[in-house]
Scaffold this motif. Structure first.
Motif, PDB file in Angstrom:
ATOM      1  N   PRO A 161       0.429  -1.237   0.207  1.00  0.00           N
ATOM      2  CA  PRO A 161      -0.190  -0.524  -0.052  1.00  0.00           C
ATOM      3  C   PRO A 161       0.884   1.366   0.647  1.00  0.00           C
ATOM      4  O   PRO A 161       0.218   2.210  -0.614  1.00  0.00           O
ATOM      5  CB  PRO A 161      -1.357  -0.129   1.485  1.00  0.00           C
ATOM      6  N   ALA A 162       2.051   1.220   0.539  1.00  0.00           N
ATOM      7  CA  ALA A 162       2.641   2.264   1.242  1.00  0.00           C
ATOM      8  C   ALA A 162       3.594   2.703  -1.017  1.00  0.00           C
ATOM      9  O   ALA A 162       4.101   4.196  -0.738  1.00  0.00           O
ATOM     10  CB  ALA A 162       3.487   1.750   1.652  1.00  0.00           C
ATOM     11  N   THR A 163       3.943   1.645  -1.752  1.00  0.00           N
ATOM     12  CA  THR A 163       4.121   2.063  -3.182  1.00  0.00           C
ATOM     13  C   THR A 163       4.536   1.689  -4.183  1.00  0.00           C
ATOM     14  O   THR A 163       4.360   2.341  -5.280  1.00  0.00           O
ATOM     15  CB  THR A 163       6.033   0.756  -2.512  1.00  0.00           C
ATOM     16  N   ARG A 164       2.564   0.965  -4.044  1.00  0.00           N
ATOM     17  CA  ARG A 164       1.884   0.728  -5.664  1.00  0.00           C
ATOM     18  C   ARG A 164       1.450   1.867  -6.106  1.00  0.00           C
ATOM     19  O   ARG A 164       1.376   2.482  -7.469  1.00  0.00           O
ATOM     20  CB  ARG A 164       0.657  -0.017  -4.798  1.00  0.00           C
ATOM     21  N   ASN A 165       1.212   3.475  -5.175  1.00  0.00           N
ATOM     22  CA  ASN A 165       0.984   4.392  -6.307  1.00  0.00           C
ATOM     23  C   ASN A 165       1.732   5.344  -6.370  1.00  0.00           C
ATOM     24  O   ASN A 165       1.402   6.206  -7.085  1.00  0.00           O
ATOM     25  CB  ASN A 165       0.215   5.055  -5.033  1.00  0.00           C
ATOM     26  N   MET A 166       2.961   5.220  -6.796  1.00  0.00           N
ATOM     27  CA  MET A 166       4.447   6.330  -6.579  1.00  0.00           C
ATOM     28  C   MET A 166       4.364   5.336  -8.318  1.00  0.00           C
ATOM     29  O   MET A 166       3.803   5.102  -8.837  1.00  0.00           O
ATOM     30  CB  MET A 166       5.594   5.026  -6.415  1.00  0.00           C
ATOM     31  N   ARG A 167       4.657   6.749  -8.953  1.00  0.00           N
ATOM     32  CA  ARG A 167       4.873   6.890 -10.059  1.00  0.00           C
ATOM     33  C   ARG A 167       5.884   6.430 -10.863  1.00  0.00           C
ATOM     34  O   ARG A 167       5.308   5.960 -11.909  1.00  0.00           O
ATOM     35  CB  ARG A 167       5.181   8.344 -10.515  1.00  0.00           C
ATOM     36  N   ALA A 168       6.601   6.081 -10.254  1.00  0.00           N
ATOM     37  CA  ALA A 168       7.321   4.635 -11.393  1.00  0.00           C
ATOM     38  C   ALA A 168       7.114   3.513 -11.248  1.00  0.00           C
ATOM     39  O   ALA A 168       7.511   2.462 -11.744  1.00  0.00           O
ATOM     40  CB  ALA A 168       8.630   4.610 -10.190  1.00  0.00           C
ATOM     41  N   VAL A 169       6.346   3.265 -10.044  1.00  0.00           N
ATOM     42  CA  VAL A 169       5.543   2.069 -10.307  1.00  0.00           C
ATOM     43  C   VAL A 169       4.066   1.754 -10.903  1.00  0.00           C
ATOM     44  O   VAL A 169       4.374   0.820 -11.514  1.00  0.00           O
ATOM     45  CB  VAL A 169       5.052   1.380  -8.884  1.00  0.00           C
TER      46      VAL A 169
END
Length: 354
Positions: free
Chosen positions: A309-317
């Protein structure tokens, strides 16, 4: 990097092994002190003369070109194999990746003492006349053995200058950089090892090829507005690259910016909330084959990034802006050149570099 090795206890050397090492070393020293004719059954090497130089605060003297060298880390191993020294190697250890492409046949000639960190006894059983390591942690009380243990037996040791010069290895973790690492330090390692083995011409040729590849890969790349983050291993408390190690060489060569460039630690462990907050344009992920940490392969890293949940919405991801690198390309080795090439190609492919 430090987390890729397991702690091994120092062991007492059995008398037969001690005797064989001392006899071998004595024979080499006698050869070094023999006639000045420089005769050798290996025409590609210099004559049997001593080589002495300073290495990470120690004076190293090698009486004659080694014939039973042991490399304790993949980085030094791949340099030796690239210099055509497979026939003069008695063992290798501590691997994170498959061997560098093109070196498979040479690598197959050399005994693998351990995929991870070998014991001191296992190394001595190979009867080495020279021992090289990429990391200070390997040649320490918590690693295979301190350098003094080998030197007491007359076995010279070599530590990659990239892991000691401009670096503080005290304390926990992988140390911190007091000044940024440069590829020139890696090139000097190639030249010094070539000198030890008497294959200076091979060393010069290898360095020239590496420099040419870096120049070609970075030519015309303009990535001043692009941010990157390097993830080596571990998903619970990930090891991410600080400003100034091998990833710093890659980043600086391309003019990009590491979002963790405020840390001089080699591989600081940070929270996923910090990673998400820094939100880089590109994620460079280590694609390792070892099994000493969690999320070693790139596939496992990416699956984690896209589900957490902390990383899935990062732009690179969300944009799948990933660059896959071998562990060796993210360490200070000749494979760092591979890192420059692959990151440069990925930035172009994603439209993030001129």
């Amino acid at each position: 990097m430090g987390p890729d090795v397991e702690e091994a206890a120092t062991v007492h050397l059995p008398r037969p092994a001690r005797r064989s090492v001392l006899l071998l070393t004595g024979a080499l020293l006698l050869t070094a002190c023999g006639s000045g004719s420089g005769s050798s059954d290996e025409p590609a090497t210099r004559g049997a003369r001593a080589v002495a130089f300073d290495n990470c605060g120690r004076r190293v003297t090698v009486g004659a070109p080694p014939k039973r060298a042991v490399s304790l880390n993949q980085g030094t191993t791949e340099i030796m194999l690239s210099l055509g020294l497979a026939d003069r190697m008695a063992g290798t250890a501590t691997w994170t990746d498959p061997v560098l492409k093109g070196l498979e046949k040479a690598d197959a000639k050399v005994p693998r003492l351990a995929d991870d960190q070998p014991s001191f006894e296992r190394v001595l059983a190979a009867e080495p006349d020279f021992v090289a390591s990429s990391f200070a942690s390997t040649l320490s009380a918590g690693g295979v053995a301190p350098r003094e243990k080998f030197e007491e037996l007359g076995v010279p040791t070599y530590l990659s200058p990239a892991d000691c010069e401009g670096k503080d290895n005290n304390g926990d973790g992988d140390g911190s950089r007091t000044r940024p690492l440069a590829m020139d330090t890696v090139y000097r390692e190639v030249e010094e090892l070539a000198r030890v083995f008497g294959v200076e011409d091979h060393g010069e040729e290898l360095v020239a090829r590496l420099k040419s590849r870096v120049a070609k890969a970075s030519s015309g790349v303009r990535a001043e507005d692009t941010t990157v983050l390097y993830w080596f291993a571990n998903q619970e408390s990930p090891y991410m690259a600080g400003c100034c190690g091998a990833p710093g060489i890659i980043t600086n060569a391309l003019g990009a910016r590491n979002v963790l460039d405020d840390s001089r630690q080699e591989w600081p462990q940070v929270s996923w909330e910090t990673v998400a907050d820094r939100d880089p344009d590109v994620l460079v992920v280590g694609d390792l084959t070892r099994r000493s940490q969690t999320a070693e392969s790139a596939a496992k890293k990416i699956a984690f990034l896209e589900s957490h949940p902390a990383t899935r919405n990062m732009r690179a991801v969300k944009g799948k802006s990933y660059v896959l690198l071998s562990g060796q390309a993210m360490n200070p080795t000749i494979r760092t050149v591979e890192g420059v090439e692959k990151v440069a190609a990925a930035l172009r492919a994603h439209g993030l570099a001129g």
